[in-house]
Every structure is written in structure tokens, then in C-alpha cells.
Design a protein around this motif. Structure first.
Motif, PDB file in Angstrom:
ATOM      1  N   THR A  98      -0.555  -8.421  -5.179  1.00  0.00           N
ATOM      2  CA  THR A  98      -0.505  -7.281  -4.247  1.00  0.00           C
ATOM      3  C   THR A  98      -0.243  -5.973  -4.995  1.00  0.00           C
ATOM      4  O   THR A  98      -0.331  -4.890  -4.425  1.00  0.00           O
ATOM      5  CB  THR A  98       0.606  -7.449  -3.172  1.00  0.00           C
ATOM      6  N   ASN A 127       0.799  -1.227   0.000  1.00  0.00           N
ATOM      7  CA  ASN A 127       0.000   0.000   0.000  1.00  0.00           C
ATOM      8  C   ASN A 127       0.831   1.277   0.000  1.00  0.00           C
ATOM      9  O   ASN A 127       0.284   2.374   0.085  1.00  0.00           O
ATOM     10  CB  ASN A 127      -0.969  -0.003   1.191  1.00  0.00           C
ATOM     11  N   ASP A 128       2.153   1.135  -0.096  1.00  0.00           N
ATOM     12  CA  ASP A 128       3.007   2.330  -0.131  1.00  0.00           C
ATOM     13  C   ASP A 128       2.880   3.026  -1.485  1.00  0.00           C
ATOM     14  O   ASP A 128       2.701   2.353  -2.511  1.00  0.00           O
ATOM     15  CB  ASP A 128       4.483   1.940   0.057  1.00  0.00           C
TER      16      ASP A 128
END
Ligand code: FAQ
Length: 331
Positions: free
Chosen positions: A101, A36-37
Motif C-alpha cells: 500500500t 492515499n494520505d
């Protein structure tokens, strides 16, 4: 989530210099980047390309060895080979999950493999006509894979690096089981030794090609190294592999099929003969001996498995509906 195609960074970016510099600062500080960065789109695409292709390689890589499961010479060999091929399937699944992801789906990646848009390792387009090939694949192919993957354990993208740590542990078992098969043949009858030598002759050069084009022709290396996705160049890893593997061949009493292979005292490593890059690109572009069979086998497996995927989705939906209904009833 992202509208663009999946394959590769396109070199164009709308991100600000400030954003890119802040990201590079994190990379240079050896921080791990997590799903999620914030990350540059090129970084995301490069990882989707590489991890997706790596996952496809593991899955397509089950086929050449799978060819020998029913014909393994002993029960012990059959059990080890079954376990190894199953491990490769598991590696593919960790890798697909790592790529997911980054906002792509397994279906998208599979479609790109089946349409020929996404690559998989050139090595799996060679046939396995003899039992010795199963030993040689473990020794050389898994050996080359480990050399590349040990470096990937330090990749800047967390999920990929963590998947690699587990994969490397299993690959080192694979390498040893392959070396032990070749050792048994090399120390056996003259016919068995000849099988081992013939197999080494056929797999040596394709194994060197696994590391990718030479550094001068590697389009992605510079950026991937700056982002610390790659830690070593293609040629550096290839040289490390040669230096580690030649003494193993000598121990087996087998001859590496390269008349120009010579120890270079000054650099502390081997010099090797010219790699046939025409052959490499031919195979990468789909014209190797087994390319068509490999993709046909994957397409059949994907089509035959459609009902399982549909049933699993239908089951998940039913369960969700039941849970929702139970929650409403309790409210
Ligand atoms: N085959 O600019 P570069 C295994 C393509 S796992 C086919 O140098 P990059 C386990 C490359 O994709 C084996 N294509 O690219 C096992 C690019 O094309 P693109 C797989 C190749 O990405 C054992 C173009 O050429 N391992 O064996 C190959 O910086 C036994 C330009 O190349 C991995 O995937 C090739 N050999 O460096 C399973 C490791 N080489 O995408 C079963 C992760 C290059 O622009 C049984 N990957 N290409 O269309 C990597 O480390 C890198 O992707 C490299 C290539 C080093 C493979």
C-alpha cells in the motif's frame, strides 16, 4: 511511483516545514495515516523498511520450525506445528500486502531480501537441532514477537496496525503451544528436562537480541517514536519481555542462563547481564550459523515458484481480455 531506493529514511527532505508540521499534528492527535494520505517520504520509507523486514522475518521464520514438521514426536504435535508454520506464512502475506500500500511491489522487496540489502530478524539464523527448540521458539521467539507487536497494533499507519491486531491473536496461540511443549519436557524425564534446559541456554540471548540494538545504538528509534510507528524503545520492550518471561522459566524449574539476572526492587524489574552485541551485529551482517542456508532456501523457493507467478499473470491477462471482449460485444 517513487524513484528512490526502498530501504530507510535518508534524513534529507524536500518537504516544506508547513507540510511536516501538519503531518506531525495528525500523528500527535493519534489519527491513523491511510495509504492515499499525504505523508513525508521519510515516513513512507521507514515503514517500507520496517514492514518489509517484518514480512521477510515471518517468511524466513518458517524455516527453522519447518525443519521439524516431518519429525514431530506425535500426530497432535505435528498438526499444531503445521498450523503454526502456515500461520507464519499468512502473517508474511498480510505484511507484504501492507507494505504494497506504500507503493512498493512484492518483487522489489523479495529482490532486496535475496540480495542481502533488506534484513530479517537475527533470530532465524540459529539452528534447531532438537525437538525442544520447537517449544522454545514458540515460548521465547513468539513471546518476544508478541511483546513487540502488541505495541505495533497502535502504530500510526493504519494497514500495519490492523495487520498486527490479527497477527497478535495468532501469535498468542503460538506462544502457548510452545510453552506447553517446554512444560511437557521440563516435567518429564531427567533427559527431557535437560533437553529443555539446553534449548533455553541456546535461545535466551538471541531472543533478547530480537528487540534490536540498545537504545544508544538504535539509529531509527527517535524518529520512529516521534512518528508513533514505534511506541516503546528497544530496551523498554526487552525489559518488559524479561520481566514477563523469568517467572515462566521459574515455574518450569528451568534456569535462565544469565548469572547477573537479579530482581531490582527499586525499578520493579530485573537487571540483566551484558548482551553480546558483537554476536548480534555478526549475525545481522550475514555471518550467523544459518544465514547462508536461509537465503539459499528463500532463493530456491522464489526461483521454483517463477512458473506459478507467470501462469497466474497469464491467466489474469486472459481473463481480462475475455472480459474486455465481452464488454465490447455488449456495447
Ligand atoms: N535482526 O535503529 P534500529 C517473528 C536492524 S517476527 C536483524 O533499532 P528499528 C514472528 C534494523 O533493521 C520478528 N536486524 O531499527 C515469528 C536496522 O537496520 P536497517 C520480526 C535488526 O527498525 C515467530 C538496524 O538494525 N519482528 O518473530 C534487528 O527502529 C516465530 C538498527 O536498528 C519485527 O520485524 C534484529 N533483531 O528497530 C515468525 C517487528 N534489530 O534497517 C516465525 C517489527 C534491529 O537500518 C516464527 N520491527 N535490526 O538496515 C521492529 O519493531 C523494528 O524494526 C525493530 C528494530 C525493533 C526490530
Amino acid at each position: 511511483m517513487y524513484a528512490q531506493g526502498l530501504i530507510g529514511a535518508d534524513g534529507e527532505t524536500k518537504e516544506s516545514g508547513e507540510f511536516l508540521a501538519a503531518f506531525q499534528k495528525r500523528i500527535d492527535a493519534e489519527e491513523k495515516i491511510e495509504p492515499n494520505d499525504p505523508m513525508p517520504e521519510g515516513y513512507r520509507k521507514t515503514l517500507v523498511r520496517q514492514i518489509g523486514q517484518h514480512a521477510h522475518s515471518e517468511i524466513v521464520g518458517m524455516l527453522p520450525e519447518g525443519n521439524w514438521i516431518t519429525r514431530a514426536p506425535t500426530l497432535r504435535r505435528k498438526a499444531a506445528l503445521l498450523a503454526k508454520v502456515q500461520d507464519e506464512g499468512g502473517h508474511g502475506l498480510y505484511l507484504y500486502a501492507a507494505a504494497e500500500t506504500l507503493g512498493v511491489t512484492r518483487e522489489q522487496m523479495t529482490e532486496e531480501l535475496l540480495s542481502g540489502k533488506a534484513k530479517y530478524s537475527s533470530i532465524f539464523n540459529y539452528p534447531t537441532p532438537t525437538w525442544a527448540d520447537i517449544g522454545t521458539i514458540g515460548w521465547l521467539v513468539d513471546g518476544a514477537a508478541i511483546m513487540n507487536q502488541i505495541a505495533l497494533c497502535r502504530c500510526s499507519y493504519g494497514p500495519y496496525a490492523r495487520a498486527m491486531i490479527r497477527i497478535c491473536k495468532e501469535e498468542s496461540f503460538h506462544q502457548r503451544q510452545g510453552y506447553e511443549i517446554v512444560m511437557t519436557l521440563a516435567k518429564g524425564s531427567p533427559e527431557q528436562k535437560e533437553l529443555a534446559q539446553d534449548s533455553l541456554n541456546r535461545w535466551w540471548w538471541p531472543s533478547l537480541m530480537m528487540f534490536g540494538p540498545s537504545d544508544r545504538d538504535s539509529v531509527h528509534s527517535e524518529q520512529s517514536m516521534a512518528w508513533k510507528i514505534k511506541r516503546f524503545s528497544n530496551d523498554e520492550l526487552r525489559d518488559k519481555f524479561i520481566n514477563a518471561t523469568v517467572p515462566q522459566a521459574e515455574y518450569l524449574g528451568l534456569k535462565v542462563p544469565d548469572p547477573d539476572l537479579k530482581w531490582n526492587e527499586e525499578k520493579g524489574g530485573y537487571d540483566h547481564g551484558e548482551i553480546d552485541w558483537d554476536e548480534f551485529w555478526r549475525v545481522v551482517k550475514g555471518h550467523g550459523k544459518m544465514n547462508r542456508d536461509r537465503i539459499a532456501a528463500r532463493k530456491k523457493a522464489w526461483d521454483d515458484g517463477a512458473w506459478v507467478r507467470e501462469a497466474a499473470l497469464a491467466h489474469a491477462e486472459k481473463r481480462r481480455n475475455r472480459q474486455d471482449a465481452a464488454r465490447h460485444a455488449a456495447e
